[in-house]
Scaffold this active site. Structure first.
Site, PDB file in Angstrom:
ATOM      1  N   ASP A 134      -1.398  16.337  15.153  1.00 29.76           N
ATOM      2  CA  ASP A 134      -1.064  14.986  15.616  1.00 29.76           C
ATOM      3  C   ASP A 134      -0.708  14.072  14.457  1.00 29.76           C
ATOM      4  O   ASP A 134      -1.548  13.737  13.624  1.00 29.76           O
ATOM      5  CB  ASP A 134      -2.243  14.398  16.389  1.00 29.76           C
ATOM      6  CG  ASP A 134      -1.913  13.044  17.001  1.00 29.76           C
ATOM      7  OD1 ASP A 134      -0.715  12.751  17.173  1.00 29.76           O
ATOM      8  OD2 ASP A 134      -2.838  12.283  17.295  1.00 29.76           O
ATOM      9  N   ASP A 191       7.553  11.414  16.338  1.00 25.19           N
ATOM     10  CA  ASP A 191       6.241  11.834  16.831  1.00 25.19           C
ATOM     11  C   ASP A 191       6.189  13.344  17.043  1.00 25.19           C
ATOM     12  O   ASP A 191       7.182  13.967  17.419  1.00 25.19           O
ATOM     13  CB  ASP A 191       5.944  11.108  18.150  1.00 25.19           C
ATOM     14  CG  ASP A 191       4.578  11.421  18.703  1.00 25.19           C
ATOM     15  OD1 ASP A 191       3.596  11.363  17.939  1.00 25.19           O
ATOM     16  OD2 ASP A 191       4.483  11.737  19.900  1.00 25.19           O
TER      17      ASP A 191
END
Length: 458
Positions: A125, A330
């Protein structure tokens, strides 16, 4: 007695000897090559993933991508705007939703922790700072297929006992108990993670030195996880790739890169994450703005077949007053979300180009164009879509980066509108396929190189 002058021949011999001696005894400076710590990445839907379900259909996988991307967009919006989760303990960490409604992020990284080193699958992440895993003794933990990490069986585990240390102060929801520094973070789906802050040895592969271990890496030893998202299986926690001093990235240097290959191919094995200052920084670079733990880029426009769409650059700008808008790159969202005006322009152009060539399909939950057919058969020759970033950096989308299957003989555009009313755009992993994406946090740049990820292994 006076010394006799040396003959020209003797002078020649002396000169040769002196040169030889210098060659023999002069030490050549050793050039230390920065290390690169490599770990394979496993996509959620890969046959190599512990979450792989041979019974799942194309529709099932598409539904997971849609739902997780929607949840991720909402999480990133809340994190960017600092919306409070109204917790009663410490500060809200507002992590970017790696624990989404489907239970795990897009890619898993295999990192060995402790001594003896035990492999752990962690959800990758870029929106998180602290790396954490489940630890014993566990007050409340989610079910995982591998044994939960036991600190007492690792000779290199050490709690962070100084609650005023920089490491402790950098941890999310920092607290202090008799046992030492604690952390607490809450996700937007109401999942909470808390435990002790500690340091531990982590083991990686390197590009040229085999296995290499790094001691004293800060991590969260989580012993109280309240999950609302069904996280389970072999995933043990999260690897944080954010930019603050407690993240794994900054502990190993100031650079990292990842390469995503063909996501639609469940057999693909060459996805990789590289940490450390030896990470490959190739290709053109564009400025990287780091705000609230998120990575922002400056998107200037979008073109189709080298024709720029009529989109004002202001659509992609972030407001300095309320943190609305902006473009975030992302690792946790499958789909790419664009501000509504930009999406409308791209959507209209794609529908114009496919009019009369493909049969449209109505989809109740997809605002973008959907069609009957097979991507690699019916989109041959489809015009190239390019995202143009500042400094002349282009992200070129081929048909597999622009469309994805939603059912047998049906596919849709991977770009969807950002309908949160704040113009935030997200560059998702489908769009990043077949690129090595490299972050240089020291220079605050992001570089992209179009490449087959397999070539990076050689």
């Amino acid at each position: 007695m006076a010394a006799l002058p040396m003959s020209p021949f003797n002078l020649f011999l002396l000169s040769c000897f002196t040169s030889f001696a210098l060659l023999c005894f002069t030490t050549t400076p050793t050039i230390i090559k920065p290390r690169r710590y490599v770990t394979k990445l496993i996509h959620h839907d890969s046959v190599h993933s512990p979450y792989y379900n041979p019974m799942s259909t194309v529709s099932d996988r598409a539904r997971r991508a849609i739902d997780s991307s929607s949840a991720r967009l909402a999480y990133l919006r809340a994190k960017a705007q600092g919306i409070s989760l109204a917790t009663s303990i410490g500060n809200d960490d507002m992590r970017a939703g790696v624990i989404a409604a489907t239970g795990v992020g897009e890619f898993l990284a295999n990192i060995s922790i402790g001594e003896p080193p035990i492999p752990r699958l962690l959800s990758m992440d870029t929106g998180s700072q602290l790396t954490w895993i489940q630890c014993q003794p566990c007050t409340k933990c989610f079910k995982q297929d591998v044994p939960i990490f036991n600190p007492s069986k690792s000779s290199t585990y050490m709690s962070v006992t100084n609650c005023t240390s920089p490491t402790c102060l950098a941890s999310p929801g920092q607290g202090c108990e008799a046992s030492g520094c604690t952390f607490y973070q809450k996700y937007a789906d109401r999942t909470t993670v808390s435990g002790l802050l500690a340091t531990e040895k982590m083991t990686f592969e390197t590009s040229d030195e085999g296995i290499y271990s790094i001691p004293n890496i800060p991590f969260g030893c989580a012993n109280n996880i309240v999950v609302f998202a069904g996280l389970h299986g072999q995933c043990s926690g999260v690897v944080g790739l954010g930019s603050n001093e407690i993240s794994l990235v900054t502990q190993l240097g100031s650079k990292f890169s990842y390469c995503f290959g063909r996501i639609r191919d469940p057999q693909y094995i060459h996805n990789q994450l590289v940490l450390g200052d030896g990470a490959e920084i190739e290709g053109p670079s564009t400025p990287l703005e780091i705000l609230d733990g998120l990575y922002y880029l400056t998107l200037e426009g979008i073109s189709v077949d080298q024709e720029n769409l009529d989109i004002s650059p202001d659509v992609f700008k972030r407001s300095p007053y309320n943190n609305f808008g902006g473009v975030i790159i992302d690792s946790g969202s499958s789909l790419t979300s664009l501000a509504r005006d930009a999406f409308n322009s791209l959507n209209n152009e794609v529908q114009r180009l496919t009019n009369g060539l493909l049969e449209g399909v109505k989809s109740s939950d997809r605002p973008g164009p959907c069609y009957k057919g097979v991507i690699n058969r019916d989109l041959i020759g489809f015009l190239v879509v390019t995202f143009h970033f500042v400094n002349g950096v282009d992200l070129v989308l081929d048909i597999e980066s622009m469309f994805h299957e939603i059912a047998t003989n049906q596919f849709c555009m991977v770009v969807v509108p950002s309908d949160l009313g704040d113009n935030m755009s997200i560059i998702g992993v489908f769009t990043q396929q077949n690129y090595n994406v490299a972050y240089d946090l020291g220079r605050k740049t992001l570089s992209v190189q179009r490449i087959d990820c397999e070539l990076l292994e050689n």
